[in-house]
Design an enzyme around this catalytic site. Structure first.
Site, PDB file in Angstrom:
ATOM      1  N   ARG A 113       0.841  -1.419   0.003  1.00  0.00           N
ATOM      2  CA  ARG A 113       0.203   0.137  -0.027  1.00  0.00           C
ATOM      3  C   ARG A 113       0.854   1.440  -0.122  1.00  0.00           C
ATOM      4  O   ARG A 113       0.440   2.209  -0.520  1.00  0.00           O
ATOM      5  CB  ARG A 113      -1.069  -0.096   0.979  1.00  0.00           C
ATOM      6  CG  ARG A 113      -2.032   0.962   1.091  1.00  0.00           C
ATOM      7  CD  ARG A 113      -3.163   0.583   2.230  1.00  0.00           C
ATOM      8  NE  ARG A 113      -2.664   0.951   3.533  1.00  0.00           N
ATOM      9  CZ  ARG A 113      -3.252   0.757   4.613  1.00  0.00           C
ATOM     10  NH1 ARG A 113      -4.516   0.376   4.500  1.00  0.00           N
ATOM     11  NH2 ARG A 113      -2.865   0.746   5.647  1.00  0.00           N
TER      12      ARG A 113
ATOM     13  N   LYS B 104      -2.854   6.557   1.023  1.00  0.00           N
ATOM     14  CA  LYS B 104      -2.651   6.933   2.607  1.00  0.00           C
ATOM     15  C   LYS B 104      -1.590   7.962   2.470  1.00  0.00           C
ATOM     16  O   LYS B 104      -0.391   7.861   2.671  1.00  0.00           O
ATOM     17  CB  LYS B 104      -2.302   5.607   3.344  1.00  0.00           C
ATOM     18  CG  LYS B 104      -2.269   5.861   4.679  1.00  0.00           C
ATOM     19  CD  LYS B 104      -2.403   4.621   5.409  1.00  0.00           C
ATOM     20  CE  LYS B 104      -2.367   4.800   6.854  1.00  0.00           C
ATOM     21  NZ  LYS B 104      -3.627   5.268   7.486  1.00  0.00           N
TER      22      LYS B 104
ATOM     23  N   GLU C 133     -16.504   6.087   4.062  1.00  0.00           N
ATOM     24  CA  GLU C 133     -15.885   5.487   5.166  1.00  0.00           C
ATOM     25  C   GLU C 133     -15.684   6.529   6.195  1.00  0.00           C
ATOM     26  O   GLU C 133     -16.240   7.588   6.177  1.00  0.00           O
ATOM     27  CB  GLU C 133     -14.463   5.093   4.711  1.00  0.00           C
ATOM     28  CG  GLU C 133     -13.418   6.164   4.220  1.00  0.00           C
ATOM     29  CD  GLU C 133     -12.162   5.328   4.257  1.00  0.00           C
ATOM     30  OE1 GLU C 133     -11.602   4.469   5.099  1.00  0.00           O
ATOM     31  OE2 GLU C 133     -11.292   6.092   3.260  1.00  0.00           O
TER      32      GLU C 133
HETATM   33  C1  LIG Z   1      -8.968   6.692   5.996  1.00  0.00           C
HETATM   34  C2  LIG Z   1      -8.598   5.284   6.583  1.00  0.00           C
HETATM   35  N1  LIG Z   1      -9.505   4.466   6.167  1.00  0.00           N
HETATM   36  C3  LIG Z   1      -9.279   3.135   6.765  1.00  0.00           C
HETATM   37  C4  LIG Z   1      -8.168   2.932   7.390  1.00  0.00           C
HETATM   38  C5  LIG Z   1      -8.073   1.531   7.994  1.00  0.00           C
HETATM   39  O1  LIG Z   1      -6.952   0.906   7.330  1.00  0.00           O
HETATM   40  P1  LIG Z   1      -6.209  -0.286   7.925  1.00  0.00           P
HETATM   41  O2  LIG Z   1      -6.914  -1.484   8.512  1.00  0.00           O
HETATM   42  O3  LIG Z   1      -5.109  -0.823   6.935  1.00  0.00           O
HETATM   43  O4  LIG Z   1      -5.584   0.266   9.079  1.00  0.00           O
HETATM   44  C6  LIG Z   1      -7.405   3.865   7.923  1.00  0.00           C
HETATM   45  C7  LIG Z   1      -6.195   3.577   8.847  1.00  0.00           C
HETATM   46  O5  LIG Z   1      -5.195   3.444   8.526  1.00  0.00           O
HETATM   47  C8  LIG Z   1      -7.694   5.120   7.431  1.00  0.00           C
HETATM   48  O6  LIG Z   1      -6.633   6.005   7.703  1.00  0.00           O
END
Ligand SMILES: Cc1ncc(COP(=O)(O)O)c(C=O)c1O
Length: 335
Positions: A77, A180, A216
């Site tokens: 990622r 991210k 989300e």
């Molecule tokens: C915007 C967002 N969505 C979802 C997640 C959850 O992702 P993960 O399960 O990979 O931590 C995160 C956290 O990292 C996030 O910042």
């Protein structure tokens, strides 16, 4: 250290692992005692947000072993985010090596199994080249910091109240939502601060094209349970959560049907359980989602008791992370 008092906040630990990319090459990983770095005040990261980051955890298991949860997924990622920004990224092997090293160098900050706390790893890339022209950085710092974090809900999941975003979008259609990168979080700061002041745990964002479908939460994915189905949004602007990907697999293992599809806001009234999922808390059950613009409050669960499926998914996933459950999908990497 009093592990029971840990929250999710900065703590100075022993070492930060660093590598600098210059002239097409990464320097060997080094462990630095000082997490302050010297970069130009004109670095691309500081002016144009040329920054990408990750978040994953290391756990001390019931058997005393130390496990990283799916670091290869974080490596992939981070590369995807770096490619979007046009900067160099480490390969999977180097990424995992840096994460392992971060745990080892800070091992005295790894909470014991009994505390149900863990160590949060924050790998990141920043463009460090001085520049005023709007181009991607050729010089990059890759670093991994390690910080002990609290157990949050411990073994008991505490249901939360969320605010439906009606006057704010997190991600533009065809924009940066699925990456991210720091800019996404800067963009949600004001709305997040307001929501926290009003007592909401987080914000539920809608798709910004039509504002009809669930996207989300500010820092976690959305999932819902209806009958025997695990439902999660199919949207190009949500972050591909590694926790959600794992929960989808576990839901399938439980014999549930997985539906990845558009979720109209009105459907919030029809779910048996709703949850937010992500690395930090694994699952936060959601009992209420408030739409202040219309005065509608969606009751999505019991205020005091998390739903059974959420509880089972949480137990199974944390059980794998702490070495209590068989790791059938080979998600954990032992250190
Ligand atoms: C915007 C967002 N969505 C979802 C997640 C959850 O992702 P993960 O399960 O990979 O931590 C995160 C956290 O990292 C996030 O910042």
């Amino acid at each position: 250290m009093d592990w029971s008092k840990l929250a999710f906040g900065y703590i100075k630990t022993n070492k930060i692992i660093c590598s600098w990319y210059k002239d097409g090459e990464w320097s060997p990983l080094s462990a630095e005692g000082d997490d302050r770095i010297t970069i130009s005040a004109l670095s691309g990261a500081l002016h144009y947000g040329i920054e990408a980051f990750e978040g994953l955890k290391a756990f001390r298991g019931v058997d005393g072993k130390v496990r990283l949860f799916r670091p290869d997924e974080n490596a992939k990622r981070l590369k995807r985010s770096a490619d979007f920004l046009g900067i160099a990224s480490p390969g999977i092997e180097m990424f995992v090596e840096a994460c392992k090293r971060a745990v080892i160098e800070n091992i005295d900050f790894l909470p014991p199994y009994e505390s149900r706390a863990s160590m949060y790893l924050r790998p990141f890339l920043i463009g460090v080249e001085p520049q005023i022209d709007l181009v991607s950085s050729k010089e990059v710092l890759f670093a991994v910091a390690a910080i002990p974090v609290g157990a949050f809900s411990g073994k008991n999941l505490t249901p939360a109240r969320m605010l439906l975003a009606r006057d704010h979008d997190r991600a533009a259609p065809m924009g940066t939502g699925s990456y991210k990168i720091g800019g996404n979080y800067a963009a949600s700061m004001l709305a997040g601060t307001k929501a926290k002041k009003e007592g909401f745990a987080s914000i539920l964002y809608l798709d910004s094209a039509e504002r009809k479908y669930v996207d989300e939460f500010s820092s976690s994915n959305f999932f819902a349970v209806k009958g025997n189905s695990y439902i999660t949004p199919d949207s190009p602007s949500v972050l591909p959560s590694i926790t959600n990907k794992s929960l989808i697999q576990l839901a399938e293992d439980f014999g549930m049907k997985v539906e990845k599809r558009k979720i109209p806001v009105e459907e919030l009234t029809e779910f048996d359980e709703v949850g937010a999922c992500g690395t930090a808390v694994v699952i936060t059950p959601v009992w209420e989602i408030v739409d202040k613009s219309s005065g509608v409050s969606y009751l999505t669960g019991d205020k005091d008791n998390p739903g059974n499926i959420s509880k089972n998914l949480y137990r199974k996933l944390t059980g794998i992370q702490y070495g209590e459950e068989p790791d059938d999908h080979n998600w954990c990497m032992e250190i």
